[in-house]
Design a protein around this motif. Structure first.
Motif, PDB file in Angstrom:
ATOM      1  N   GLN A   1      13.749  -4.617  10.364  1.00  0.00           N
ATOM      2  CA  GLN A   1      13.811  -3.494  11.327  1.00  0.00           C
ATOM      3  C   GLN A   1      13.379  -2.129  10.789  1.00  0.00           C
ATOM      4  O   GLN A   1      13.733  -1.089  11.363  1.00  0.00           O
ATOM      5  CB  GLN A   1      15.207  -3.391  11.982  1.00  0.00           C
ATOM      6  CG  GLN A   1      15.637  -4.662  12.711  1.00  0.00           C
ATOM      7  CD  GLN A   1      14.671  -5.079  13.810  1.00  0.00           C
ATOM      8  OE1 GLN A   1      14.371  -4.314  14.702  1.00  0.00           O
ATOM      9  NE2 GLN A   1      14.151  -6.300  13.715  1.00  0.00           N
ATOM     10  N   VAL A   2      12.583  -2.132   9.740  1.00  0.00           N
ATOM     11  CA  VAL A   2      11.958  -0.866   9.316  1.00  0.00           C
ATOM     12  C   VAL A   2      10.964  -0.464  10.419  1.00  0.00           C
ATOM     13  O   VAL A   2      10.194  -1.298  10.898  1.00  0.00           O
ATOM     14  CB  VAL A   2      11.225  -1.062   7.967  1.00  0.00           C
ATOM     15  CG1 VAL A   2      10.345   0.130   7.640  1.00  0.00           C
ATOM     16  CG2 VAL A   2      12.245  -1.321   6.858  1.00  0.00           C
ATOM     17  N   GLY A   3      10.987   0.806  10.827  1.00  0.00           N
ATOM     18  CA  GLY A   3      10.135   1.249  11.932  1.00  0.00           C
ATOM     19  C   GLY A   3       8.653   1.279  11.588  1.00  0.00           C
ATOM     20  O   GLY A   3       7.800   0.957  12.410  1.00  0.00           O
ATOM     21  N   LEU A   4       8.351   1.705  10.357  1.00  0.00           N
ATOM     22  CA  LEU A   4       6.950   1.802   9.923  1.00  0.00           C
ATOM     23  C   LEU A   4       6.823   1.252   8.513  1.00  0.00           C
ATOM     24  O   LEU A   4       7.503   1.695   7.586  1.00  0.00           O
ATOM     25  CB  LEU A   4       6.475   3.270   9.943  1.00  0.00           C
ATOM     26  CG  LEU A   4       5.053   3.531   9.424  1.00  0.00           C
ATOM     27  CD1 LEU A   4       4.002   2.871  10.319  1.00  0.00           C
ATOM     28  CD2 LEU A   4       4.785   5.033   9.327  1.00  0.00           C
ATOM     29  N   ILE A   5       5.932   0.281   8.380  1.00  0.00           N
ATOM     30  CA  ILE A   5       5.660  -0.302   7.065  1.00  0.00           C
ATOM     31  C   ILE A   5       4.408   0.361   6.529  1.00  0.00           C
ATOM     32  O   ILE A   5       3.338   0.235   7.132  1.00  0.00           O
ATOM     33  CB  ILE A   5       5.402  -1.826   7.188  1.00  0.00           C
ATOM     34  CG1 ILE A   5       6.547  -2.543   7.907  1.00  0.00           C
ATOM     35  CG2 ILE A   5       5.107  -2.429   5.817  1.00  0.00           C
ATOM     36  CD1 ILE A   5       7.849  -2.600   7.177  1.00  0.00           C
ATOM     37  N   CYS A   6       4.524   1.075   5.409  1.00  0.00           N
ATOM     38  CA  CYS A   6       3.328   1.683   4.806  1.00  0.00           C
ATOM     39  C   CYS A   6       2.907   0.869   3.589  1.00  0.00           C
ATOM     40  O   CYS A   6       3.641   0.767   2.604  1.00  0.00           O
ATOM     41  CB  CYS A   6       3.556   3.145   4.419  1.00  0.00           C
ATOM     42  SG  CYS A   6       2.021   3.946   3.874  1.00  0.00           S
ATOM     43  N   LEU A   7       1.734   0.287   3.689  1.00  0.00           N
ATOM     44  CA  LEU A   7       1.212  -0.489   2.565  1.00  0.00           C
ATOM     45  C   LEU A   7       0.989   0.402   1.351  1.00  0.00           C
ATOM     46  O   LEU A   7       0.728   1.593   1.476  1.00  0.00           O
ATOM     47  CB  LEU A   7      -0.124  -1.146   2.945  1.00  0.00           C
ATOM     48  CG  LEU A   7      -0.038  -2.596   3.448  1.00  0.00           C
ATOM     49  CD1 LEU A   7       0.802  -2.677   4.707  1.00  0.00           C
ATOM     50  CD2 LEU A   7      -1.424  -3.158   3.695  1.00  0.00           C
ATOM     51  N   GLU A   8       1.048  -0.237   0.231  1.00  0.00           N
ATOM     52  CA  GLU A   8       0.813   0.398  -1.072  1.00  0.00           C
ATOM     53  C   GLU A   8      -0.549   1.093  -1.152  1.00  0.00           C
ATOM     54  O   GLU A   8      -1.449   0.818  -0.353  1.00  0.00           O
ATOM     55  CB  GLU A   8       0.865  -0.690  -2.142  1.00  0.00           C
ATOM     56  CG  GLU A   8      -0.229  -1.745  -1.997  1.00  0.00           C
ATOM     57  CD  GLU A   8       0.145  -3.067  -2.642  1.00  0.00           C
ATOM     58  OE1 GLU A   8       0.833  -3.881  -1.979  1.00  0.00           O
ATOM     59  OE2 GLU A   8      -0.246  -3.283  -3.804  1.00  0.00           O
ATOM     60  N   ALA A   9      -0.707   1.933  -2.175  1.00  0.00           N
ATOM     61  CA  ALA A   9      -1.983   2.578  -2.483  1.00  0.00           C
ATOM     62  C   ALA A   9      -3.079   1.512  -2.466  1.00  0.00           C
ATOM     63  O   ALA A   9      -3.032   0.543  -3.223  1.00  0.00           O
ATOM     64  CB  ALA A   9      -1.916   3.247  -3.852  1.00  0.00           C
ATOM     65  N   THR A  10      -4.065   1.695  -1.593  1.00  0.00           N
ATOM     66  CA  THR A  10      -5.122   0.707  -1.401  1.00  0.00           C
ATOM     67  C   THR A  10      -6.446   1.379  -1.724  1.00  0.00           C
ATOM     68  O   THR A  10      -6.799   2.396  -1.119  1.00  0.00           O
ATOM     69  CB  THR A  10      -5.065   0.170   0.048  1.00  0.00           C
ATOM     70  OG1 THR A  10      -3.750  -0.352   0.289  1.00  0.00           O
ATOM     71  CG2 THR A  10      -6.082  -0.919   0.283  1.00  0.00           C
TER      72      THR A  10
END
Ligand code: FNR
Length: 343
Positions: A53-62
């Motif tokens: 239930q995390v609202g926004l998943i931010c991917l790692e430094a890409t």
């Protein structure tokens, strides 16, 4: 009850997040054979936080280019072949009811790769690290275009939000900091000139991306002659004028630790940066750094010190941290609909 600020939705430039909890970008150094492609580990890792239930998943430094990788195991978006895996990952995050962001990054002089590395000047980060090539105008233009191409691919992959990595002493931050950027051309000198590289990246990215755009900054260089929260109030105003939607306020990493002032690390130690920039530059901010409890996160949002809380290590320890926080705040929280028949 649902009267919590932490579990209230927010709409940013047309994208609605169901709560204020963001999984902070964290490198997983998990790509195989230096190919930068999404692995099954990435899917399990990110999608489990979405189920949690995390609202926004931010991917790692890409990485937007191979020489811009922090390590050879970095996730990448420098090639059209990266889109398929990223698309599958975004699909899984969406299926679990969260929104997906990607952090576009270039490591600059902190890159630890086989390639020649690039930076605003030819000074290495520290002894023993590679000496970078001082970027020519042509290399600057090429790198700006790499960010634009990364944004185009991020859009193809279906991401909801793009975050530019302008913190922690990586390439964008290297241009911003007077401690590193001693260039004599239009990309160096005063703050306006040092901002030019980021400014042109934002402009180029916006040619292919009209969704929410976040920028992560290091709001303090922890050095008397370096950037600090005051400098960044101005920079945040410029970003706002360019249509940046949120400033994600981290700090440090610009110069080697032994040259920095001692950083006092305590619960919420960077929240004051998010608070100041939000309330003086009048732009949405994200707070990050040792935010580990629901009460702490609730206080930050409720007192308008930030619009989002980015949770890093605590979400590694507890993938279902939103549930833990909800319990603490006596808030109701959804589950994946697949679990409904269990009740
Ligand atoms: C990080 N951090 C980080 N930051 C960033 O902007 N991009 C990145 O890829 C990474 N990678 C990364 C890997 C790992 C393993 C850690 C622990 C941290 C910093 C992270 O997003 C966050 O800002 C800090 O960890 C502080 O927040 P927490 O962990 O105290 O909640």
């Amino acid at each position: 009850s649902n009267n919590t600020a932490l579990f209230s939705p927010i709409t940013i430039n047309g994208v609605t997040l169901k709560n204020r909890i963001v999984m902070s970008p964290m490198c997983m150094y998990s790509c195989l054979e230096q190919d930068g492609k999404v692995t099954s580990f990435h899917k399990t890792h990110y999608i489990s936080r979405a189920v949690g239930q995390v609202g926004l998943i931010c991917l790692e430094a890409t990485a937007v280019s191979t020489e811009g990788r922090i390590s050879e195991e970095d996730l990448g978006i420098w090639n059209d072949e990266h889109v398929t895996g990223l698309k599958e990952l975004v699909h899984g995050i969406h299926e679990a009811g969260s929104k997906a962001a990607i952090q576009l990054a270039h490591a600059g002089r902190k890159a630890m790769v086989k390639e020649d590395i690039i930076a605003p000047t030819a000074e290495p980060h520290k002894e023993g690290m590679k000496v970078p090539v001082a970027m020519s105008e042509e290399q600057i233009k090429k790198t700006i275009n790499d960010f634009k191409e990364g944004a185009r691919r991020a859009k193809e992959a279906g991401f909801d939000i793009i975050e530019l990595h302008g913190a922690h002493g990586y390439l964008i931050n290297e241009f911003l900091s007077p401690l590193i950027n001693t260039r004599q051309d239009q990309y160096g000198g005063n703050m306006e000139n040092r901002y030019r590289f980021l400014k042109e990246i934002i402009t180029s990215v916006k040619e292919v991306w009209d969704g929410p755009l976040f920028v992560r900054i290091s709001a303090s260089d922890y050095h008397e002659q370096g950037n600090n929260a005051d400098t960044y109030v101005s920079v945040a105003q410029w970003m706002k004028e360019q249509g940046v939607d949120l400033v994600d306020c981290s700090s440090g990493g610009v110069i080697q630790v032994k040259l920095q002032q001692k950083i006092n690390v305590f619960p919420g130690y960077q929240v004051a940066f998010a608070d100041k920039i939000r309330n003086e530059a009048h732009i949405a901010t994200g707070a990050v750094g040792m935010i580990t409890s629901g009460l702490q996160a609730e206080e930050i949002i409720q007192n308008n010190r930030a619009d989002l809380v980015f949770i890093g290590r605590e979400l590694l320890r507890d993938p279902y941290w939103p549930r833990t926080a909800a319990k603490e705040l006596n808030a109701t929280i959804e589950s994946p609909q697949q679990y409904n028949r269990a009740w």
